[in-house]
Design a protein around this motif. Structure first.
Motif, PDB file in Angstrom:
ATOM      1  N   GLU A  22      31.094  41.601  37.678  1.00 30.96           N
ATOM      2  CA  GLU A  22      30.396  41.797  38.943  1.00 30.96           C
ATOM      3  C   GLU A  22      29.004  41.188  38.881  1.00 30.96           C
ATOM      4  O   GLU A  22      28.466  40.939  37.798  1.00 30.96           O
ATOM      5  CB  GLU A  22      30.296  43.293  39.268  1.00 30.96           C
ATOM      6  CG  GLU A  22      31.602  43.894  39.708  1.00 30.96           C
ATOM      7  CD  GLU A  22      31.439  45.318  40.211  1.00 30.96           C
ATOM      8  OE1 GLU A  22      30.466  46.006  39.815  1.00 30.96           O
ATOM      9  OE2 GLU A  22      32.302  45.741  40.995  1.00 30.96           O
ATOM     10  N   ASP A  23      28.385  40.978  40.037  1.00 31.18           N
ATOM     11  CA  ASP A  23      27.041  40.409  40.093  1.00 31.18           C
ATOM     12  C   ASP A  23      26.031  41.245  39.311  1.00 31.18           C
ATOM     13  O   ASP A  23      25.070  40.723  38.769  1.00 31.18           O
ATOM     14  CB  ASP A  23      26.574  40.269  41.540  1.00 31.18           C
ATOM     15  CG  ASP A  23      27.309  39.153  42.275  1.00 31.18           C
ATOM     16  OD1 ASP A  23      27.922  38.293  41.595  1.00 31.18           O
ATOM     17  OD2 ASP A  23      27.272  39.142  43.516  1.00 31.18           O
ATOM     18  N   ASN A  24      26.256  42.555  39.236  1.00 33.36           N
ATOM     19  CA  ASN A  24      25.312  43.419  38.517  1.00 33.36           C
ATOM     20  C   ASN A  24      25.592  43.468  37.014  1.00 33.36           C
ATOM     21  O   ASN A  24      24.940  44.194  36.278  1.00 33.36           O
ATOM     22  CB  ASN A  24      25.330  44.832  39.108  1.00 33.36           C
ATOM     23  CG  ASN A  24      26.648  45.547  38.893  1.00 33.36           C
ATOM     24  OD1 ASN A  24      27.537  45.079  38.186  1.00 33.36           O
ATOM     25  ND2 ASN A  24      26.795  46.698  39.528  1.00 33.36           N
ATOM     26  N   THR A  26      28.520  44.373  35.529  1.00 33.06           N
ATOM     27  CA  THR A  26      29.622  45.253  35.159  1.00 33.06           C
ATOM     28  C   THR A  26      30.864  44.420  34.844  1.00 33.06           C
ATOM     29  O   THR A  26      31.263  43.558  35.625  1.00 33.06           O
ATOM     30  CB  THR A  26      29.942  46.244  36.308  1.00 33.06           C
ATOM     31  OG1 THR A  26      28.774  47.009  36.593  1.00 33.06           O
ATOM     32  CG2 THR A  26      31.086  47.166  35.929  1.00 33.06           C
ATOM     33  N   LEU A  28      34.565  43.881  34.712  1.00 30.17           N
ATOM     34  CA  LEU A  28      35.815  44.369  35.291  1.00 30.17           C
ATOM     35  C   LEU A  28      37.020  43.802  34.549  1.00 30.17           C
ATOM     36  O   LEU A  28      38.050  44.444  34.441  1.00 30.17           O
ATOM     37  CB  LEU A  28      35.910  43.967  36.769  1.00 30.17           C
ATOM     38  CG  LEU A  28      34.793  44.465  37.679  1.00 30.17           C
ATOM     39  CD1 LEU A  28      34.942  43.873  39.068  1.00 30.17           C
ATOM     40  CD2 LEU A  28      34.802  45.977  37.737  1.00 30.17           C
TER      41      LEU A  28
END
Length: 130
Positions: A22-24, A26, A28
């Motif tokens: 994810e952009d932050n 995280t 996945l």
């Protein structure tokens, strides 16, 4: 959105895209994709990606030469790193009966509108000097 980003990288100064992150930050992973029949292994996922690039871009077979894919395991999950080199020719993404042109603007990919094509090409030529 990954295809739009690949097009923008190829039309700009190149770049790197992480799939499964994810952009932050995280992680996945590619787990969902790897559960599908047509992408049930890392090898099949990469073959599928190459096929989609070939099919969805006006010159996708050539664009594939500018795309490098590496898969890493992070926190026990598979993540893909896609590096795209800049191209001298423009890469147009097909959508329905249209061909769309994308560029990078900072950390985002934006469509180049027909009214902005001349300025985009002039700026691109200054930066790339092909």
């Amino acid at each position: 959105s990954a295809l739009k980003t690949l097009a923008a990288f190829a039309n700009s100064e190149g770049g790197r895209l992480y799939v499964g992150v994810e952009d932050n930050g995280t992680i996945l992973g590619l787990g969902f994709d790897l559960q599908l029949r047509e992408t049930s292994s890392i090898d099949r996922w990469q073959l599928f990606l190459r096929s989609v690039i070939t099919d969805r871009f006006r010159d996708g077979a050539i664009l594939n030469d500018y795309v490098r894919v590496a898969v890493y395991t992070l926190s026990g999950k598979d993540v893909a790193r896609i590096d795209v080199s800049p191209r001298a020719q423009l890469s147009f993404l097909r959508k329905n009966e249209s061909h769309l042109l994308f560029r990078r603007q900072g950390n985002r990919s934006v469509q180049v509108q027909i009214t902005d094509v001349e300025e985009f090409l002039a700026e691109r030529q200054k930066r790339t000097r092909w």
